[in-house]
Design a protein around this motif. Structure first.
Motif, PDB file in Angstrom:
ATOM      1  N   GLU A  39      37.873 -29.246   9.299  1.00  0.00           N
ATOM      2  CA  GLU A  39      36.840 -29.649   8.353  1.00  0.00           C
ATOM      3  C   GLU A  39      35.517 -28.907   8.524  1.00  0.00           C
ATOM      4  N   THR A  40      35.300 -28.268   9.656  1.00  0.00           N
ATOM      5  CA  THR A  40      34.026 -27.604   9.886  1.00  0.00           C
ATOM      6  C   THR A  40      34.237 -26.119  10.172  1.00  0.00           C
ATOM      7  N   GLU A  41      33.204 -25.335   9.923  1.00  0.00           N
ATOM      8  CA  GLU A  41      33.245 -23.924  10.258  1.00  0.00           C
ATOM      9  C   GLU A  41      33.041 -23.769  11.761  1.00  0.00           C
ATOM     10  N   VAL A  42      33.924 -23.037  12.389  1.00  0.00           N
ATOM     11  CA  VAL A  42      33.877 -22.928  13.850  1.00  0.00           C
ATOM     12  C   VAL A  42      33.757 -21.464  14.252  1.00  0.00           C
ATOM     13  N   ASP A  43      33.070 -21.257  15.385  1.00  0.00           N
ATOM     14  CA  ASP A  43      32.963 -19.910  15.930  1.00  0.00           C
ATOM     15  C   ASP A  43      34.035 -19.705  16.995  1.00  0.00           C
ATOM     16  N   ALA A  44      34.006 -18.566  17.649  1.00  0.00           N
ATOM     17  CA  ALA A  44      35.035 -18.229  18.636  1.00  0.00           C
ATOM     18  C   ALA A  44      35.024 -19.216  19.811  1.00  0.00           C
ATOM     19  N   TYR A  45      33.817 -19.606  20.258  1.00  0.00           N
ATOM     20  CA  TYR A  45      33.717 -20.562  21.369  1.00  0.00           C
ATOM     21  C   TYR A  45      34.342 -21.897  20.984  1.00  0.00           C
ATOM     22  N   HIS A  46      34.029 -22.391  19.770  1.00  0.00           N
ATOM     23  CA  HIS A  46      34.573 -23.649  19.282  1.00  0.00           C
ATOM     24  C   HIS A  46      36.097 -23.587  19.229  1.00  0.00           C
ATOM     25  N   PHE A 104      32.574 -33.591  23.760  1.00  0.00           N
ATOM     26  CA  PHE A 104      31.332 -34.165  23.248  1.00  0.00           C
ATOM     27  C   PHE A 104      30.338 -33.077  22.835  1.00  0.00           C
ATOM     28  N   PHE A 105      30.225 -32.039  23.665  1.00  0.00           N
ATOM     29  CA  PHE A 105      29.200 -31.022  23.423  1.00  0.00           C
ATOM     30  C   PHE A 105      29.599 -30.011  22.349  1.00  0.00           C
ATOM     31  N   LEU A 106      30.722 -30.263  21.680  1.00  0.00           N
ATOM     32  CA  LEU A 106      30.995 -29.505  20.463  1.00  0.00           C
ATOM     33  C   LEU A 106      30.153 -30.042  19.306  1.00  0.00           C
ATOM     34  N   SER A 108      30.439 -32.272  16.949  1.00  0.00           N
ATOM     35  CA  SER A 108      30.975 -32.562  15.616  1.00  0.00           C
ATOM     36  C   SER A 108      31.501 -33.994  15.642  1.00  0.00           C
ATOM     37  N   LYS A 109      31.584 -34.598  14.494  1.00  0.00           N
ATOM     38  CA  LYS A 109      31.760 -36.047  14.386  1.00  0.00           C
ATOM     39  C   LYS A 109      32.911 -36.589  15.235  1.00  0.00           C
ATOM     40  N   TYR A 110      34.108 -36.140  14.960  1.00  0.00           N
ATOM     41  CA  TYR A 110      35.271 -36.694  15.655  1.00  0.00           C
ATOM     42  C   TYR A 110      35.291 -36.295  17.126  1.00  0.00           C
ATOM     43  N   ASN A 111      34.841 -35.082  17.417  1.00  0.00           N
ATOM     44  CA  ASN A 111      34.816 -34.644  18.807  1.00  0.00           C
ATOM     45  C   ASN A 111      33.834 -35.465  19.642  1.00  0.00           C
ATOM     46  N   VAL A 112      32.712 -35.836  19.063  1.00  0.00           N
ATOM     47  CA  VAL A 112      31.744 -36.665  19.781  1.00  0.00           C
ATOM     48  C   VAL A 112      32.351 -38.024  20.118  1.00  0.00           C
TER      49      VAL A 112
END
Length: 241
Positions: A39-46, A104-106, A108-112
């Protein structure tokens, strides 16, 4: 109906309480990470963290799956071969807490949500697993040989059914000055009751006694254990001998 009642009892009162939170949490970790990944735009780290979270979620499911009959023995043995600390409640707690922090430190809603869940589960598992390991080490130090195990077991197996019920096992611990609160007791039973049937057999008690070693303790706990070993200062400590 009986099986459903037994499962409910185990979830609420027995060793399965720890494992059920971890088992279903593993699915939630994978799902939460996947939803945010889509659902979200993610970078390489994400992306890298998300892939690792999926792997950790799968490992979590495997190490906690035995009571649900979904564990793959060969895979579980392989995981424990490389990560032996995952055999213990405190060890899994460290994994859950660290994984929860990463998730958590990503931010984003569900990850938190999943991250907070696993940080709390990890903290509780570390505390109760640590204390239970120390108490069990104290118990281990009071048992000198197999004859003592057999004597203790049969002394508290009051109904002579070949098993110690949870109340009988608690009585045995209390008689040996190992008085655990409910959560410590749950973690202790998890370490000994390998088939999760809410009873401790003589074979399980003996296998635990034979296999237990100082390396099984959480870091630094070997010193704390001496405080819970009756008479250890007077007679000399034989920690995990």
């Amino acid at each position: 109906k009986g099986d459903v009642y037994d499962l409910q009892y185990l979830v609420e009162e027995g060793p399965l309480s720890f494992r059920s939170f971890g088992f279903f949490g593993g699915f939630f970790m994978i799902l939460a990470s996947a939803l945010d990944f889509v659902e979200t735009e993610v970078d390489a780290y994400h992306r890298l963290v998300s892939i690792n979270l999926w792997l950790i979620g799968f490992i979590t499911i495997q190490v906690e799956a035995r009571p649900f009959h979904l564990q793959i023995p060969v895979l579980y043995d392989m995981i424990c071969l490389f990560f032996s600390f995952l055999r213990y409640v405190w060890g899994r707690g460290f994994l859950y807490f660290v994984a929860g922090c990463f998730q958590f430190f990503l931010f984003s809603k569900y990850n938190v949500i999943s991250g907070v869940y696993f940080m709390i589960l990890g903290a509780f598992s570390i505390v109760f697993g640590y204390r239970a390991s120390v108490r069990l080490a104290g118990l281990r130090n009071t048992i000198g040989n197999r004859d003592e195990i057999k004597f203790m077991f049969h002394s508290f197996d009051r109904d002579r059914d070949g098993f110690l019920s949870m109340s009988e096992f608690r009585e045995m611990l209390m008689a040996m000055d190992q008085d655990l609160d409910h959560n410590d007791f749950v973690a202790a039973v998890s370490a000994i009751d390998m088939d999760n049937n809410q009873m401790v057999s003589y074979e399980e008690l003996e296998a635990w006694w034979e296999s237990y070693h100082e390396s099984d303790l959480p870091p630094g706990a070997a010193y704390v254990t001496r405080a819970f070993t009756p008479g250890s200062q007077a007679s000399g400590t034989h920690l995990m001998s």
